[in-house]
Design a protein around this motif. Structure first.
Motif, PDB file in Angstrom:
ATOM      1  N   VAL A 319       0.846  -1.189   0.000  1.00  0.00           N
ATOM      2  CA  VAL A 319       0.000   0.000   0.000  1.00  0.00           C
ATOM      3  C   VAL A 319       0.885   1.244   0.000  1.00  0.00           C
ATOM      4  N   THR A 320       0.277   2.373  -0.292  1.00  0.00           N
ATOM      5  CA  THR A 320       1.044   3.612  -0.333  1.00  0.00           C
ATOM      6  C   THR A 320       0.363   4.708   0.472  1.00  0.00           C
ATOM      7  N   ALA A 321       1.172   5.585   1.017  1.00  0.00           N
ATOM      8  CA  ALA A 321       0.675   6.790   1.682  1.00  0.00           C
ATOM      9  C   ALA A 321       0.990   8.024   0.850  1.00  0.00           C
ATOM     10  N   LEU A 322       1.379   7.814  -0.405  1.00  0.00           N
ATOM     11  CA  LEU A 322       1.778   8.904  -1.297  1.00  0.00           C
ATOM     12  C   LEU A 322       0.653   9.212  -2.290  1.00  0.00           C
ATOM     13  N   PRO A 323       0.749  10.349  -2.994  1.00  0.00           N
ATOM     14  CA  PRO A 323      -0.248  10.655  -4.021  1.00  0.00           C
ATOM     15  C   PRO A 323      -0.333   9.529  -5.059  1.00  0.00           C
ATOM     16  N   PRO A 324      -1.541   9.290  -5.590  1.00  0.00           N
ATOM     17  CA  PRO A 324      -2.766  10.092  -5.440  1.00  0.00           C
ATOM     18  C   PRO A 324      -3.588   9.787  -4.190  1.00  0.00           C
ATOM     19  N   VAL A 325      -3.086   8.922  -3.330  1.00  0.00           N
ATOM     20  CA  VAL A 325      -3.789   8.638  -2.079  1.00  0.00           C
ATOM     21  C   VAL A 325      -3.776   9.897  -1.215  1.00  0.00           C
ATOM     22  N   PRO A 326      -4.908  10.292  -0.645  1.00  0.00           N
ATOM     23  CA  PRO A 326      -4.934  11.508   0.178  1.00  0.00           C
ATOM     24  C   PRO A 326      -4.195  11.315   1.502  1.00  0.00           C
ATOM     25  N   ASP A 328      -4.811  11.285   4.534  1.00  0.00           N
ATOM     26  CA  ASP A 328      -5.969  11.203   5.412  1.00  0.00           C
ATOM     27  C   ASP A 328      -5.959   9.858   6.126  1.00  0.00           C
ATOM     28  N   ALA A 329      -5.862   9.873   7.429  1.00  0.00           N
ATOM     29  CA  ALA A 329      -5.754   8.639   8.208  1.00  0.00           C
ATOM     30  C   ALA A 329      -6.989   7.766   8.059  1.00  0.00           C
ATOM     31  N   ASP A 330      -8.164   8.374   7.985  1.00  0.00           N
ATOM     32  CA  ASP A 330      -9.395   7.586   7.866  1.00  0.00           C
ATOM     33  C   ASP A 330      -9.418   6.801   6.560  1.00  0.00           C
ATOM     34  N   SER A 331      -8.994   7.448   5.471  1.00  0.00           N
ATOM     35  CA  SER A 331      -8.964   6.769   4.174  1.00  0.00           C
ATOM     36  C   SER A 331      -7.982   5.602   4.202  1.00  0.00           C
ATOM     37  N   LEU A 332      -6.798   5.852   4.758  1.00  0.00           N
ATOM     38  CA  LEU A 332      -5.809   4.789   4.861  1.00  0.00           C
ATOM     39  C   LEU A 332      -6.325   3.647   5.723  1.00  0.00           C
ATOM     40  N   LEU A 354       9.758   9.276   1.457  1.00  0.00           N
ATOM     41  CA  LEU A 354       9.208  10.189   0.465  1.00  0.00           C
ATOM     42  C   LEU A 354       8.026  10.998   0.980  1.00  0.00           C
ATOM     43  N   ALA A 355       7.416  10.552   2.066  1.00  0.00           N
ATOM     44  CA  ALA A 355       6.170  11.160   2.552  1.00  0.00           C
ATOM     45  C   ALA A 355       6.426  12.462   3.308  1.00  0.00           C
ATOM     46  N   SER A 356       5.511  13.412   3.138  1.00  0.00           N
ATOM     47  CA  SER A 356       5.558  14.664   3.894  1.00  0.00           C
ATOM     48  C   SER A 356       5.235  14.386   5.359  1.00  0.00           C
ATOM     49  N   ASP A 357       5.445  15.387   6.204  1.00  0.00           N
ATOM     50  CA  ASP A 357       5.100  15.234   7.621  1.00  0.00           C
ATOM     51  C   ASP A 357       3.621  14.921   7.797  1.00  0.00           C
ATOM     52  N   ARG A 358       2.787  15.567   6.985  1.00  0.00           N
ATOM     53  CA  ARG A 358       1.343  15.336   7.088  1.00  0.00           C
ATOM     54  C   ARG A 358       0.992  13.904   6.703  1.00  0.00           C
ATOM     55  N   ARG A 359       1.641  13.395   5.703  1.00  0.00           N
ATOM     56  CA  ARG A 359       1.378  12.009   5.284  1.00  0.00           C
ATOM     57  C   ARG A 359       1.914  11.014   6.317  1.00  0.00           C
ATOM     58  N   ARG A 364       0.997   7.048  10.541  1.00  0.00           N
ATOM     59  CA  ARG A 364       1.172   6.642  11.941  1.00  0.00           C
ATOM     60  C   ARG A 364      -0.181   6.344  12.590  1.00  0.00           C
ATOM     61  N   THR A 365      -1.154   7.215  12.360  1.00  0.00           N
ATOM     62  CA  THR A 365      -2.484   7.015  12.938  1.00  0.00           C
ATOM     63  C   THR A 365      -3.138   5.759  12.378  1.00  0.00           C
ATOM     64  N   ALA A 366      -3.016   5.539  11.073  1.00  0.00           N
ATOM     65  CA  ALA A 366      -3.630   4.372  10.446  1.00  0.00           C
ATOM     66  C   ALA A 366      -3.020   3.075  10.952  1.00  0.00           C
TER      67      ALA A 366
END
Length: 382
Positions: A319-326, A328-332, A354-359, A364-366
């Motif tokens: 799985v990815t936490a990078l674009p185009p995935v938002p 968003d912890a809920d989506s993940l 590669l992920a931003s701090d927000r990602r 982490r939450t997911a």
């Protein structure tokens, strides 16, 4: 088990990286030890923001170990022995991420070992596993990585043929409007080794190539409509080459002390690329990793279920936490939980470096929400 993927340069030179990676809640790290060309962002690194890397090896290149094909060293941009230097700083177990047949740097050394389509176009990033030199190269690659790093786990990517699709040089093929069948036809290899195998299996190779060329753009629903019974022979040749590659690298890795071997895999018989086609649960592979990036639709879930139907007991979901995935912890969380419910036991998450701090925060939450470790057979080792 939950694994997050990184590059050595994400760790080396960044004193904060080990603690950050440990804080994500994953049970292990998968780090590139042999990798294809990439231009990578490093959004938190104190010394750089972008790394331009060519296909290379991230442990020392011992010239005496190699035969006709040899990977370049990554020392120019990553420093000498960057894998081991990074792994030594991490508190989590580290698996070696080994890309086998995707290397433009190696392919340009000898185009004859690369995938060649029915028009004669050479894909220099795609090493053909039908070639004895490629088989030897892959075997030495895993042996050198295993013996120089001492890793107990190895993740194999591109353990089979690559085709038309790849992620390297700027891609300018979308406007051709090739269908999935067209791309599969353009991925059938006609290198010297493959054509010799087709001929040995009784095929008229020039006629086969002509059928492929004429079949492009017809809008057919299957390759069988283009090739007829010859499609099965082509697949058999491809399967035999991929099986020989897999058996050789698994044997070498085991001999070098690797305890756990996983492989990116797909059940589509015509699959090429990072996830190699598999049609059975093979000896020597501890578990398969299904490509599962799509958040919408049932495609990702079906890929996990397809591996389950083959008889795989342990299945990773890539799985990815990078674009185009938002970001968003809920989506993940929803996506990952659906994959676990479908039979995945492990999550392989691309990509912490590669992920931003927000990602990373969403990631982490997911991880905390799904708690996939309870579904893994490796709980006792985590």
């Amino acid at each position: 088990m939950t694994a997050v993927y990184v590059y050595p340069w994400d760790v080396n030179g960044d004193p904060a990286a080990p603690e950050l990676l440990a804080s994500l809640g994953a049970s292990s790290i998968v780090m590139a030890a042999a990798y294809h060309s990439v231009r990578a962002a490093t959004p938190r690194h104190p010394k750089h923001r972008v790394v331009d890397a060519t296909s290379a090896l991230y442990v020392p290149v011992r010239r005496e170990a190699w035969g006709a094909l040899m990977p370049p060293s990554a020392a120019a941009w990553a420093g000498e022995d960057s894998f081991n230097r990074a792994a030594a700083q991490l508190s989590l177990p580290v698996a070696a991420w080994v890309v086998l047949t995707h290397s433009s740097a190696v392919g340009r050394l000898d185009p004859s070992v690369c995938v060649r389509n029915a028009f004669g176009d050479v894909y220099d990033y795609a090493l053909c596993p039908s070639s004895d030199d490629v088989l030897s190269y892959a075997q030495v690659l895993v042996g050198e990585i295993a013996r120089q790093t001492g890793v107990e786990a190895m993740v194999l990517e591109a353990c089979g043929p690559l085709g038309l699709g790849h992620q390297s040089t700027h891609e300018k093929t979308a406007g051709a409007d090739w269908s999935a069948i067209d791309e599969a036809l353009l991925s059938i290899c006609f290198c010297a080794a493959c054509t010799a195998s087709y001929a040995a299996a009784g095929l008229d190779v020039p006629q086969l190539a002509e059928r492929v060329r004429l079949g492009l753009g017809l809008g057919v629903a299957s390759i069988d409509e283009v090739l007829g019974p010859e499609a099965k022979v082509v697949l058999d040749v491809r399967r035999q080459a991929a099986r020989a590659l897999r058996d050789a690298v698994v044997a070498e890795a085991r001999a070098a002390g690797v305890r756990e071997i996983s492989m990116h895999a797909a059940t589509d018989p015509w699959a090429t690329g990072p996830a190699a086609a598999v049609d059975s649960v093979a000896d020597g592979i501890d578990y398969y990793i299904a490509p599962a990036w799509e958040l919408t639709g049932a495609v990702a879930v079906e890929r996990v279920q397809d591996l389950r139907r083959l008889g795989a007991e342990r299945i990773g979901a890539y799985v990815t936490a990078l674009p185009p995935v938002p970001a968003d912890a809920d989506s993940l969380t929803r996506h990952w939980q659906a994959l676990l419910d479908a039979g995945a036991t492990d999550l392989h998450i691309y990509h912490a470096g590669l992920a931003s701090d927000r990602r990373l925060a969403a990631l982490r939450t997911a991880i905390a929400e799904v708690h996939p470790n309870r579904g893994s057979r490796d709980d006792s080792a985590d």
